[in-house]
Enzyme design. Structure first.
Site, short mmCIF file in Angstrom:
data_model
loop_
_atom_site.label_atom_id
_atom_site.label_comp_id
_atom_site.label_asym_id
_atom_site.label_seq_id
_atom_site.Cartn_x
_atom_site.Cartn_y
_atom_site.Cartn_z
N HIS A 287 7.68 32.31 -31.94
CA HIS A 287 8.69 31.63 -33.34
C HIS A 287 8.21 31.96 -34.35
O HIS A 287 9.17 32.29 -35.42
CB HIS A 287 8.30 30.08 -32.80
CG HIS A 287 8.97 29.75 -31.07
ND1 HIS A 287 8.61 28.54 -30.37
CD2 HIS A 287 9.90 30.68 -30.97
CE1 HIS A 287 8.59 28.38 -29.79
NE2 HIS A 287 9.78 29.39 -29.89
N ARG B 62 21.08 35.44 -26.62
CA ARG B 62 20.51 34.90 -25.28
C ARG B 62 20.95 34.30 -24.79
O ARG B 62 20.85 32.62 -25.39
CB ARG B 62 19.01 34.76 -25.81
CG ARG B 62 18.13 36.18 -26.90
CD ARG B 62 17.09 35.52 -27.72
NE ARG B 62 16.58 37.10 -28.31
CZ ARG B 62 16.96 37.51 -29.41
NH1 ARG B 62 17.51 37.01 -30.05
NH2 ARG B 62 16.19 38.57 -30.20
N ARG C 5 23.15 38.54 -22.23
CA ARG C 5 22.36 39.28 -21.03
C ARG C 5 22.44 37.88 -20.14
O ARG C 5 22.65 36.52 -20.45
CB ARG C 5 21.24 39.34 -21.76
CG ARG C 5 19.40 39.38 -20.94
CD ARG C 5 18.64 39.81 -22.01
NE ARG C 5 18.11 38.54 -22.42
CZ ARG C 5 16.79 38.42 -24.01
NH1 ARG C 5 16.75 39.70 -23.74
NH2 ARG C 5 16.79 37.38 -23.90
N GLU D 26 14.22 47.62 -19.87
CA GLU D 26 13.02 47.59 -20.18
C GLU D 26 12.04 47.78 -19.47
O GLU D 26 10.20 47.68 -19.43
CB GLU D 26 13.00 46.07 -19.64
CG GLU D 26 14.36 45.28 -20.24
CD GLU D 26 14.34 44.35 -20.36
OE1 GLU D 26 13.76 43.08 -21.19
OE2 GLU D 26 14.91 43.86 -19.79
N ASN E 234 10.90 46.07 -26.56
CA ASN E 234 9.48 45.13 -26.74
C ASN E 234 8.88 45.48 -25.08
O ASN E 234 7.78 45.13 -25.14
CB ASN E 234 9.89 43.60 -27.09
CG ASN E 234 10.87 43.27 -28.07
OD1 ASN E 234 10.81 44.51 -29.32
ND2 ASN E 234 11.23 42.32 -28.93
N ARG F 127 1.73 41.93 -24.45
CA ARG F 127 2.60 42.22 -26.32
C ARG F 127 1.75 40.58 -27.31
O ARG F 127 2.38 41.10 -28.15
CB ARG F 127 4.20 41.30 -26.06
CG ARG F 127 5.40 42.33 -25.89
CD ARG F 127 6.71 42.50 -25.10
NE ARG F 127 7.22 41.11 -26.41
CZ ARG F 127 8.30 40.87 -25.31
NH1 ARG F 127 8.87 40.64 -24.39
NH2 ARG F 127 9.13 39.69 -26.59
N CYS G 269 18.39 46.96 -27.73
CA CYS G 269 18.51 45.33 -29.09
C CYS G 269 16.90 45.13 -29.26
O CYS G 269 16.88 44.13 -29.35
CB CYS G 269 18.95 44.51 -27.74
SG CYS G 269 18.03 44.83 -25.96
#
Length: 557
Positions: free
Chosen positions: A184, A282, A318, A407, A430, A441, A478
């Site tokens: 966050h 999202r 998405r 991904e 990511n 990550r 993205c």
């Protein structure tokens, strides 16, 4: 001077004196309560006070993303299971502060063990604990310092309530010892346009008031810089902000080659300023922290709000990206030893197909009621069969433009075959980095493997872009790498057709593209692809850019 390294989480440079977040309240020694009912009342009073404070912060937050995060934290505070567990702890001899601490310690252990999205929410639980304990003890809430002048904020980690209220004019930059690029803290810093570095070992050893500089792109922090350096860095930053404020129009290279610059959003409130469209909507915010799935009417209303705000423009939706890594109570999925490799994203449809079909029906209904150009894509697609089944389901629901996210390395390697079914591809760098390099990550020790400039990742991006060129279909990016102005040149040179990012990042990327022709971007991409390491790739791209713009009379502008 002392150079420290972390993970760049929000691009930009900043410099100034550092000040750290106020410490959490100290937990007093345990005293067995004389009146357990009074302690239970104290817990409920603390929950009410903290929920009210977080709600107030949400209502006055500068950004919609921050408000949504804070409201989710309110729901965590008001969870009846937390209150019931605190009651049990008090009956076992704990006072209110210790009951809250013990209960949330249990929740914290579960979140950490789950990994992925939940592990990234541990700091939210810690902040909730500190606020509840402070309320029980009658102490002020922990928070951000106010030295009376601009500064760099350093902390072990920041909670949503702290980040949401930051004023970019005062907090020039953020550096945390923990957290990750998808925490966050990182998300809100990017939303607010505050340069940030996370997972920076040694930052807590820097004394309050010491002068430091940070680079939110490279993750480099330098402690002990001179006052002249502070003045120079901040003057450059101010000039850049003013220059970007004048930037407008679609994304194009210097010779007019289009590269669409789109926004990543979670709701209609995230649509700020001038955007060409949305490259990543999202939808999981509708589902998180709920015991029942959102109704058809709720979904249609949320999607319609976004579509109506962008008439005639592209909106890429998405489908639900949750599951093992972001558990949803109503899915009732079994616990998994490794959630990042489990039932998440499109894989949820294997066990709960009605969730996907209900979502597609709601998206189609909202699209039919507006003029937006609605595209739909599925996360975590790994095989051609999955892509074929998803795109067919979209078309059965009246959604003509269906694509898949790249991904998983298996999907990147089969990009040409996926294009036989999908209308477009969207690369989430990511997760693609995480799975390509087998590097979580959230693991700061492996930050170098998560660098988007890793040549292996660039090679996978090149393969996807080539598949798009061959099929005559668009391929977008993205992931967070799209927001890096330098890396955007590489992506454009590879043949990527759109870049999607936080809205505040768009002007810098627009300017970077406008300074180079598409042929120059191709040469920069070739230089990065040929490099043996991310450091070399970054340096090669920068060197090629300088040479093409200013050297030997080649393309000087």
């Amino acid at each position: 001077m002392r150079e420290l390294r972390g993970i760049g989480a929000s691009p930009g440079g900043a410099a100034g004196p550092v000040y750290r977040l106020a410490p959490p309240p100290a937990l007093p020694p345990l005293v067995e309560p004389v009146d357990p009912e009074a302690e239970k009342t104290a817990v409920r009073a603390a929950v009410l006070a903290v929920a009210a404070d977080l709600t107030r912060r949400a209502d006055t937050a500068l950004e919609a993303t921050a408000a949504e995060v804070l409201r989710a934290q309110v729901m965590m505070a008001q969870d009846e299971t937390l209150i019931d567990a605190a009651d049990i702890a008090i009956d076992g001899g704990a006072d209110a502060p210790h009951a809250i601490t013990d209960v949330l310690a249990g929740h914290r252990a579960v979140f950490e063990a789950a990994g992925g999205y939940l592990a990234e929410r541990v700091s939210d639980l810690d902040d909730l604990r500190d606020r509840l304990v402070a309320a029980c003890l009658g102490q002020p809430m922990p928070g951000v310092p106010d030295p009376g002048h601009p500064y760099l904020l350093i902390a072990r980690d920041l909670a949503p309530a702290d980040t949401a209220g930051l004023e970019p004019a005062m907090v020039l930059g953020l550096v945390t010892a923990e957290g990750g690029p998808t925490s966050h803290t990182a998300i809100l810093a990017r939303t607010l346009g505050i340069p940030a570095v996370v997972r920076c070992a040694g930052i807590l050893d820097v004394a309050d008031g010491a002068l430091a500089s940070l680079d939110g792109a490279s993750g480099v922090v330098v402690a002990g810089v001179s006052a002249e350096t502070v003045t120079t860095v901040n003057a450059d930053r101010l000039a850049e902000i003013e220059r970007r404020a004048r930037s407008h129009g679609p994304g194009r290279t210097a010779d007019g080659h289009p590269v669409a610059l789109l926004a990543n959003i979670g709701s209609a409130r995230d649509i700020t300023g001038e955007v060409e469209g949305v490259g990543l909507f999202r939808t999981e915010l509708l589902y998180l922290d709920r015991v029942d799935p959102p109704s058809h009417e709720e979904q249609v209303a949320a999607y319609r709000d976004v579509f109506a705000a962008l008439p005639g423009r592209k909106v890429v939706v998405r489908t639900l990206d949750a599951g093992a890594d972001k558990p949803l109570p109503f899915l009732r999925l079994a616990d998994e030893p490794n959630p990042a490799l489990g039932v998440r994203g499109l894989r949820v449809a294997r066990q709960a197909p009605s969730v996907l079909t209900a979502q597609l029906a709601a998206i189609a209904a909202a699209a039919a009621a507006t003029d937006a150009d609605v595209w739909v894509m599925a996360p975590m697609v790994a095989t051609v069969a999955e892509a074929a089944a998803f795109t067919e389901s979209c078309r059965e629901h009246g959604l003509p433009t269906a694509g898949v996210m790249i991904e998983v390395p298996a999907a990147a390697l089969r990009a040409s075959q996926l294009m036989c079914h999908a209308d477009f591809l969207s690369v989430g760098t990511n997760d693609l980095s995480q799975y390509t390099f087998a590097a979580d990550r959230m693991c700061g020790d492996l930050a170098d493997l998560l660098d988007p400039w890793q040549p292996a990742l660039i090679a996978l991006l090149a393969s996807c872009a080539a598949a798009g060129v061959e099929a005559g279909k668009p391929v977008g990016v993205c992931g967070e790498s799209a927001a890096d102005p330098s890396f955007a040149l590489v992506l454009a040179g590879l043949g990527i057709t759109s870049l999607s990012m936080a809205p505040r990042s768009i002007p810098a990327v627009r300017e970077s593209l406008a300074a180079h022709t598409v042929n120059e971007c191709r040469q920069i991409a070739e230089a990065a692809l040929a490099a043996p390491s991310p450091e070399a790739a970054r340096a090669a791209a920068a060197g090629a850019s300088r040479q093409l713009r200013f050297g030997d009379g080649v393309s000087v502008r």
